[in-house]
Structure formats: C-alpha cells, structure tokens
Write a protein that holds these residues in place. Structure first.
Motif, PDB file in Angstrom:
ATOM      1  N   GLU A   1       1.000  -1.449  -0.337  1.00 57.94           N
ATOM      2  CA  GLU A   1       0.275   0.032   0.137  1.00 57.94           C
ATOM      3  C   GLU A   1       0.215   1.548  -0.040  1.00 57.94           C
ATOM      4  N   PHE A   2       1.554   1.363   0.120  1.00 58.46           N
ATOM      5  CA  PHE A   2       2.919   2.318   0.761  1.00 58.46           C
ATOM      6  C   PHE A   2       4.433   2.336  -0.309  1.00 58.46           C
ATOM      7  N   LEU A   3       4.578   1.305  -0.859  1.00 64.58           N
ATOM      8  CA  LEU A   3       5.981   0.821  -1.093  1.00 64.58           C
ATOM      9  C   LEU A   3       6.404   2.137  -2.344  1.00 64.58           C
ATOM     10  N   HIS A   4       5.562   2.390  -2.799  1.00 61.99           N
ATOM     11  CA  HIS A   4       5.833   3.838  -4.343  1.00 61.99           C
ATOM     12  C   HIS A   4       5.747   5.108  -3.326  1.00 61.99           C
ATOM     13  N   GLN A   5       5.453   4.775  -2.081  1.00 64.69           N
ATOM     14  CA  GLN A   5       5.993   6.534  -1.742  1.00 64.69           C
ATOM     15  C   GLN A   5       7.073   7.231  -0.591  1.00 64.69           C
ATOM     16  N   PRO A   6       7.506   7.746  -0.670  1.00 61.20           N
ATOM     17  CA  PRO A   6       9.153   8.308  -0.304  1.00 61.20           C
ATOM     18  C   PRO A   6       8.597   8.457   1.430  1.00 61.20           C
ATOM     19  N   ALA A   7       9.369   8.384   2.300  1.00 62.16           N
ATOM     20  CA  ALA A   7       8.856   8.444   3.476  1.00 62.16           C
ATOM     21  C   ALA A   7       8.845   9.103   4.126  1.00 62.16           C
ATOM     22  N   ARG A   8       8.665  10.687   3.987  1.00 56.47           N
ATOM     23  CA  ARG A   8       7.960  11.633   4.668  1.00 56.47           C
ATOM     24  C   ARG A   8       7.083  11.677   4.538  1.00 56.47           C
ATOM     25  N   LYS A   9       6.041  10.416   3.760  1.00 54.66           N
ATOM     26  CA  LYS A   9       4.871  10.470   3.997  1.00 54.66           C
ATOM     27  C   LYS A   9       3.996   9.492   4.770  1.00 54.66           C
ATOM     28  N   LEU A  10       4.868   8.614   5.403  1.00 51.06           N
ATOM     29  CA  LEU A  10       4.820   7.367   6.071  1.00 51.06           C
ATOM     30  C   LEU A  10       4.375   7.862   6.770  1.00 51.06           C
ATOM     31  N   SER A  11       3.513   7.011   8.162  1.00 48.47           N
ATOM     32  CA  SER A  11       2.655   7.138   8.930  1.00 48.47           C
ATOM     33  C   SER A  11       3.675   6.386   9.622  1.00 48.47           C
ATOM     34  N   LEU A  12       3.752   6.654  11.287  1.00 44.87           N
ATOM     35  CA  LEU A  12       5.527   5.552  12.419  1.00 44.87           C
ATOM     36  C   LEU A  12       5.121   3.982  11.434  1.00 44.87           C
ATOM     37  N   GLY A  13       3.900   3.398  12.161  1.00 46.47           N
ATOM     38  CA  GLY A  13       4.074   2.515  11.183  1.00 46.47           C
ATOM     39  C   GLY A  13       4.543   1.861  10.187  1.00 46.47           C
ATOM     40  N   GLN A  14       3.931   2.190   9.336  1.00 49.41           N
ATOM     41  CA  GLN A  14       4.268   1.977   8.507  1.00 49.41           C
ATOM     42  C   GLN A  14       5.580   2.928   8.155  1.00 49.41           C
ATOM     43  N   ARG A  15       6.369   3.586   8.973  1.00 49.82           N
ATOM     44  CA  ARG A  15       7.844   3.706   8.386  1.00 49.82           C
ATOM     45  C   ARG A  15       8.473   2.282   9.093  1.00 49.82           C
ATOM     46  N   VAL A  16       8.290   2.499  10.149  1.00 50.85           N
ATOM     47  CA  VAL A  16       9.191   0.977  10.791  1.00 50.85           C
ATOM     48  C   VAL A  16       9.306  -0.644  10.486  1.00 50.85           C
ATOM     49  N   ARG A  17       7.445  -1.036   9.709  1.00 52.16           N
ATOM     50  CA  ARG A  17       7.925  -1.842   8.921  1.00 52.16           C
ATOM     51  C   ARG A  17       8.879  -1.356   7.671  1.00 52.16           C
ATOM     52  N   ALA A  18       8.639  -0.359   6.962  1.00 47.03           N
ATOM     53  CA  ALA A  18       9.773  -0.081   5.726  1.00 47.03           C
ATOM     54  C   ALA A  18      10.968  -0.446   6.809  1.00 47.03           C
ATOM     55  N   ASP A  19      11.093   0.026   7.528  1.00 45.32           N
ATOM     56  CA  ASP A  19      12.847   0.158   8.712  1.00 45.32           C
ATOM     57  C   ASP A  19      12.511  -1.455   8.676  1.00 45.32           C
ATOM     58  N   LEU A  20      11.941  -2.099   8.876  1.00 43.19           N
ATOM     59  CA  LEU A  20      12.596  -3.873   9.008  1.00 43.19           C
ATOM     60  C   LEU A  20      12.875  -4.873   7.939  1.00 43.19           C
ATOM     61  N   ALA A  21      12.188  -4.405   7.245  1.00 44.33           N
ATOM     62  CA  ALA A  21      12.212  -5.132   5.393  1.00 44.33           C
ATOM     63  C   ALA A  21      13.795  -4.219   4.954  1.00 44.33           C
ATOM     64  N   ALA A  22      13.823  -3.202   5.533  1.00 44.67           N
ATOM     65  CA  ALA A  22      15.178  -2.558   4.875  1.00 44.67           C
ATOM     66  C   ALA A  22      16.275  -3.436   5.708  1.00 44.67           C
ATOM     67  N   ALA A  23      16.150  -3.353   6.479  1.00 44.23           N
ATOM     68  CA  ALA A  23      17.382  -4.675   8.021  1.00 44.23           C
ATOM     69  C   ALA A  23      17.666  -5.573   7.242  1.00 44.23           C
ATOM     70  N   LEU A  24      16.530  -6.100   7.016  1.00 42.42           N
ATOM     71  CA  LEU A  24      16.813  -7.751   6.896  1.00 42.42           C
ATOM     72  C   LEU A  24      16.988  -7.864   5.118  1.00 42.42           C
ATOM     73  N   LEU A  25      16.700  -6.684   3.838  1.00 41.22           N
ATOM     74  CA  LEU A  25      16.794  -7.292   2.853  1.00 41.22           C
ATOM     75  C   LEU A  25      18.401  -8.416   2.096  1.00 41.22           C
ATOM     76  N   HIS A  26      18.939  -7.916   3.496  1.00 38.63           N
ATOM     77  CA  HIS A  26      20.543  -8.765   2.653  1.00 38.63           C
ATOM     78  C   HIS A  26      20.784  -9.781   3.523  1.00 38.63           C
ATOM     79  N   GLU A  27      19.612 -10.203   4.085  1.00 39.65           N
ATOM     80  CA  GLU A  27      19.018 -11.711   4.923  1.00 39.65           C
ATOM     81  C   GLU A  27      20.809 -11.498   5.914  1.00 39.65           C
ATOM     82  N   PRO A  28      20.809 -11.169   7.232  1.00 43.67           N
ATOM     83  CA  PRO A  28      21.432 -10.413   8.030  1.00 43.67           C
ATOM     84  C   PRO A  28      21.505 -11.984   8.923  1.00 43.67           C
TER      85      PRO A  28
END
Length: 268
Positions: free
Chosen positions: A148-175
C-alpha cells in the motif's frame, strides 16, 4: 555456535562539570573539569545462533549503549565484543554486512524518495544478488503489508508504515544478526501484532539471531525466550524468561518485577 560474544565490556564517558552563569563558563574554558560516568560496567554474555534475547532495564541502565557497541557505532572503553568472530568497531564495513539494525526513533530510509527506490539502493550497497533481492522483497511485502505504500516517499509514511519499511530494509540482505532498539515505540496494537508475526517468522525460518531492547513488556514476552536485565550498567539477571519469577519470588507478573527493580534503583 555463538554469534555474539561480550567479555568484560565497559563504556565510560567524560562529562563536563560547569558552574552556572558566564563566570562558570569562563572558568571551565580556562580550567575545564570533568566527571567520569560509567554507562556499562564490565558485562559479559554469549548469544547463540537463532536465539531471541531481550534487554530489559530502566532508562540509563546501559541497554542502548551496549547495543551501539555491538553494532560498531561506539568504541568500548575496555573489554571485547565479537559478532560472528569480528570486532564490530574495528571491522565496521564487514560487520555492517552481517547485521541488521532498527532503531525505533530513527530511520535508515531516504526521506524524499519512494520506499521501493530505497530498497533498490540498499540492494546495490549490500550487493544483494538479484534473485535473493526479489525473493526477500516479495516475502517482506506480503508479511509486512508494504504494497500500500511501497511507492510513497518515507516522509509521507505513518509511524507504523515507516517501522515496517525499516524492518524490511534491515533484513533485505539476510543478516544473521538483527538488533532492535525500541522497534514498536508508539505503534498501535494491530501494527505490533504484524511485526511480532514477521519477526517470529524470520527467527524460525532463517535462524536469525535477534537482540531486542524495549520498554514494552509485551514485546519481550512475545518475541524472546531469554532475558538479560541491566541495572546501572551491570547484569542483574541472565536466563530463560520463565526463570525470572524464581529470581524474584512473590511477583505475579513481569510488570510487577520491573516496578520492583525500578523502585530499588531509585531508592535513596
């Protein structure tokens, strides 16, 4: 296999001591004086592959300072930290490739570009293979509801959306190791539950080692099997979560134990 080893870890700060007013500032300029603050006082522990471990303690107990030393942000005053056999401060570039980090009050997303473009940049930074990138992105989009927000800039996200995106960003490289510092702060119940489900899935399926700090006791009880309690920079308790009730007899809940600890800390 131990993925995190901490041995006699210490962190001290020199804090300036100044008297009030202009005269106090001039005196400090001519002859500065400092006091030593010990944020972490020689703690030791090991965390094995696939463990999910919680750090608990009052504000100022040393939780975030310890996390920052383990991620390579801060240099320890003394002691040793090893993440998958590497010193995180001396090998910062190598360490960054094998850990994921989410700070609830900060973000690694680029503010003015769409989230999908941030992910693409992270793919290039971490040199993630194309197949792995698309597989992880597809999985995270479904599990975290990113569509629902994959194509929106970070500045337009709610806090919950931003945290979910941050989790995905932190795990993309499978650390193999994931550090979470207050990841659910300010989130509503529905978003928290989605994050809980996602983290449990990552921990179970990929054997990702998770180290979590949070003041939300539901986070600890839901995600973690082991609890480390810090008090004034020292380890007060380190064991499986159910054992805490044996260490503090007479307490009916984790919340009651935390209150007892806080009262002990603030007692004269």
């Amino acid at each position: 296999m131990c993925v995190i080893e901490v041995e006699n870890l210490k962190k001290e700060y020199r804090l300036p001591v100044k008297k009030e007013g202009t005269l106090g500032a001039l005196r400090h300029l001519v002859k500065p004086s400092y006091e030593l603050k010990q944020a972490v006082k020689g703690i030791s522990f090991q965390i094995r592959e696939g463990e999910s471990v919680a750090f608990l303690g009052a504000n100022g107990a040393g939780k975030s300072t310890t996390i920052k030393m383990m991620t390579g942000i801060l240099k320890p005053t003394a002691g040793r930290v090893s993440i998958l056999g590497k010193d995180p401060f001396r090998k910062r570039m190598e360490n960054a490739g094998q850990i994921g980090v989410v700070f609830g009050q900060k973000t690694q997303l680029w503010w003015d570009i769409p989230i999908c473009e941030t992910f693409r940049l992270l793919k290039d930074i971490y040199q993630i293979p194309e197949e792995l990138y698309h597989r992880n992105l597809g999985s995270f989009t479904e599990l975290l509801g990113l569509e629902e927000f994959l194509h929106q800039p970070a500045r337009k996200l709610s806090l919950g959306q931003r945290v979910r995106a941050d989790l995905a960003a932190a795990l993309l490289h499978e650390p193999p190791v994931l550090f979470l510092d207050e990841p659910t702060i300010g989130l509503d119940v529905a978003v928290k539950q989605r994050i809980y489900d996602f983290l449990r899935s990552v921990n179970k399926e990929k054997k990702t080692t998770i180290l979590l700090t949070s003041h939300d006791l539901k986070d600890l009880e839901t995600l973690c099997g082991r609890l480390i309690i810090l008090e004034r920079g020292e380890i007060l308790f380190d064991d499986r979560l159910p054992k805490i009730f044996e260490a503090f007899p007479g307490s009916d809940s984790l919340e009651e134990i935390v209150i007892r600890l806080f009262n002990r800390r603030t007692a004269p």
